[in-house]
Design a protein around this motif. Sequence first.
Motif, PDB file in Angstrom:
ATOM      1  N   LYS A  46     140.230 -46.504  44.480  1.00  0.00           N
ATOM      2  CA  LYS A  46     140.748 -45.722  43.350  1.00  0.00           C
ATOM      3  C   LYS A  46     139.747 -44.657  42.921  1.00  0.00           C
ATOM      4  N   ALA A  47     138.473 -44.993  42.918  1.00  0.00           N
ATOM      5  CA  ALA A  47     137.447 -44.016  42.548  1.00  0.00           C
ATOM      6  C   ALA A  47     137.461 -42.845  43.530  1.00  0.00           C
ATOM      7  N   PHE A  48     137.568 -43.141  44.816  1.00  0.00           N
ATOM      8  CA  PHE A  48     137.591 -42.083  45.822  1.00  0.00           C
ATOM      9  C   PHE A  48     138.784 -41.161  45.606  1.00  0.00           C
ATOM     10  N   ARG A  49     139.935 -41.770  45.347  1.00  0.00           N
ATOM     11  CA  ARG A  49     141.154 -40.973  45.132  1.00  0.00           C
ATOM     12  C   ARG A  49     141.076 -40.137  43.865  1.00  0.00           C
ATOM     13  N   ALA A  50     140.302 -40.602  42.882  1.00  0.00           N
ATOM     14  CA  ALA A  50     140.223 -39.918  41.588  1.00  0.00           C
ATOM     15  C   ALA A  50     138.961 -39.069  41.433  1.00  0.00           C
ATOM     16  N   LEU A  51     138.245 -38.832  42.523  1.00  0.00           N
ATOM     17  CA  LEU A  51     136.994 -38.067  42.426  1.00  0.00           C
ATOM     18  C   LEU A  51     137.182 -36.700  41.789  1.00  0.00           C
ATOM     19  N   SER A  52     138.334 -36.102  41.986  1.00  0.00           N
ATOM     20  CA  SER A  52     138.555 -34.778  41.402  1.00  0.00           C
ATOM     21  C   SER A  52     138.583 -34.828  39.877  1.00  0.00           C
ATOM     22  N   SER A  53     138.838 -36.023  39.303  1.00  0.00           N
ATOM     23  CA  SER A  53     138.859 -36.140  37.838  1.00  0.00           C
ATOM     24  C   SER A  53     137.494 -36.533  37.273  1.00  0.00           C
ATOM     25  N   PHE A  54     136.518 -36.779  38.146  1.00  0.00           N
ATOM     26  CA  PHE A  54     135.181 -37.143  37.687  1.00  0.00           C
ATOM     27  C   PHE A  54     134.519 -35.914  37.075  1.00  0.00           C
ATOM     28  N   ARG A  55     134.003 -36.096  35.845  1.00  0.00           N
ATOM     29  CA  ARG A  55     133.350 -34.993  35.153  1.00  0.00           C
ATOM     30  C   ARG A  55     131.913 -34.855  35.641  1.00  0.00           C
ATOM     31  N   GLY A  56     131.576 -33.686  36.108  1.00  0.00           N
ATOM     32  CA  GLY A  56     130.205 -33.434  36.540  1.00  0.00           C
ATOM     33  C   GLY A  56     129.241 -33.652  35.382  1.00  0.00           C
ATOM     34  N   GLY A  57     128.107 -34.232  35.675  1.00  0.00           N
ATOM     35  CA  GLY A  57     127.130 -34.516  34.636  1.00  0.00           C
ATOM     36  C   GLY A  57     127.308 -35.880  33.996  1.00  0.00           C
ATOM     37  N   ALA A  58     128.462 -36.493  34.182  1.00  0.00           N
ATOM     38  CA  ALA A  58     128.700 -37.839  33.647  1.00  0.00           C
ATOM     39  C   ALA A  58     128.046 -38.862  34.576  1.00  0.00           C
ATOM     40  N   SER A  59     127.937 -40.068  34.105  1.00  0.00           N
ATOM     41  CA  SER A  59     127.338 -41.140  34.893  1.00  0.00           C
ATOM     42  C   SER A  59     128.367 -41.712  35.868  1.00  0.00           C
ATOM     43  N   PHE A  60     128.108 -41.566  37.167  1.00  0.00           N
ATOM     44  CA  PHE A  60     129.019 -42.139  38.158  1.00  0.00           C
ATOM     45  C   PHE A  60     129.054 -43.653  38.015  1.00  0.00           C
ATOM     46  N   ARG A  61     127.899 -44.246  37.743  1.00  0.00           N
ATOM     47  CA  ARG A  61     127.790 -45.705  37.584  1.00  0.00           C
ATOM     48  C   ARG A  61     128.750 -46.195  36.496  1.00  0.00           C
ATOM     49  N   ALA A  62     128.691 -45.578  35.327  1.00  0.00           N
ATOM     50  CA  ALA A  62     129.558 -45.998  34.226  1.00  0.00           C
ATOM     51  C   ALA A  62     131.027 -45.723  34.550  1.00  0.00           C
ATOM     52  N   TRP A  63     131.305 -44.586  35.183  1.00  0.00           N
ATOM     53  CA  TRP A  63     132.675 -44.239  35.542  1.00  0.00           C
ATOM     54  C   TRP A  63     133.237 -45.267  36.523  1.00  0.00           C
ATOM     55  N   LEU A  64     132.456 -45.614  37.529  1.00  0.00           N
ATOM     56  CA  LEU A  64     132.890 -46.606  38.508  1.00  0.00           C
ATOM     57  C   LEU A  64     133.084 -47.971  37.853  1.00  0.00           C
ATOM     58  N   LEU A  65     132.131 -48.379  37.012  1.00  0.00           N
ATOM     59  CA  LEU A  65     132.249 -49.692  36.365  1.00  0.00           C
ATOM     60  C   LEU A  65     133.446 -49.741  35.420  1.00  0.00           C
ATOM     61  N   ARG A  66     133.830 -48.618  34.865  1.00  0.00           N
ATOM     62  CA  ARG A  66     135.043 -48.562  34.046  1.00  0.00           C
ATOM     63  C   ARG A  66     136.256 -48.881  34.925  1.00  0.00           C
ATOM     64  N   ILE A  67     136.294 -48.336  36.111  1.00  0.00           N
ATOM     65  CA  ILE A  67     137.393 -48.615  37.050  1.00  0.00           C
ATOM     66  C   ILE A  67     137.368 -50.086  37.440  1.00  0.00           C
ATOM     67  N   VAL A  68     136.188 -50.627  37.724  1.00  0.00           N
ATOM     68  CA  VAL A  68     136.052 -52.051  38.058  1.00  0.00           C
ATOM     69  C   VAL A  68     136.537 -52.913  36.896  1.00  0.00           C
ATOM     70  N   ALA A  69     136.136 -52.571  35.673  1.00  0.00           N
ATOM     71  CA  ALA A  69     136.559 -53.327  34.488  1.00  0.00           C
ATOM     72  C   ALA A  69     138.077 -53.291  34.336  1.00  0.00           C
ATOM     73  N   ASN A  70     138.679 -52.128  34.543  1.00  0.00           N
ATOM     74  CA  ASN A  70     140.144 -52.018  34.439  1.00  0.00           C
ATOM     75  C   ASN A  70     140.841 -52.843  35.514  1.00  0.00           C
ATOM     76  N   GLU A  71     140.333 -52.766  36.737  1.00  0.00           N
ATOM     77  CA  GLU A  71     140.927 -53.552  37.823  1.00  0.00           C
ATOM     78  C   GLU A  71     140.797 -55.055  37.548  1.00  0.00           C
ATOM     79  N   THR A  72     139.644 -55.457  37.030  1.00  0.00           N
ATOM     80  CA  THR A  72     139.434 -56.870  36.706  1.00  0.00           C
ATOM     81  C   THR A  72     140.371 -57.292  35.593  1.00  0.00           C
ATOM     82  N   HIS A  73     140.502 -56.446  34.577  1.00  0.00           N
ATOM     83  CA  HIS A  73     141.410 -56.744  33.463  1.00  0.00           C
ATOM     84  C   HIS A  73     142.840 -56.933  33.981  1.00  0.00           C
TER      85      HIS A  73
END
Length: 174
Positions: A46-73
């Motif tokens: 999902k992260a790979f598919r949504a890379l275009s929505s990743f904001r430059g300068g943001a933390s990739f780690r936090a963005w990815l863990l947000r996706i992991v948290a949502n998937e786990t939820h």
Amino acid sequence: MARILGGDPAAYGTLVDRYTALAHRTAYLLGAGHEAEDVVQEAFVKAFRALSSFRGGASFRAWLLRIVANETHNLVRSRRRRAATELRAARQEPTHADGPESRAFPDTALLDAVRTLPEKNRAVVICRYFLDLTEGETAEVLGCPRGSVKSRGHRAFARLRELLAEPDKEVVGD
């Protein structure tokens, strides 16, 4: 990130290598258990598919863990629905076998107490203290304001103190 957005799949592989263990630990501690590997794989896709929505300068780690948290939820919520359906169908109480967490945490009293917390408070405790995320990263991963991280953490620790101070009280997980 520029290499990844430019179409270099090896660059994304580097990020996968760097964050797989943390993502796996996050999924496991947030409730994925033995399905953590599946959650992490889905999160990376999902992260790979949504890379275009990743904001430059943001933390990739936090963005990815947000996706992991949502998937786990989503997984945990699905399990609960499935368990409730099976319980209604079988008309019996579920049994709780020892899982991998009993081997990962020799003294499970704390983990059992954390499991009794409301989901939002439990997620804050896991992110802040089991995964060692900052307040800001926790807020980003959970999609809530920093103030909510602070207040949920405060309430969670007050409840944990109550639970762990009562030696005769049995703590039962979800």
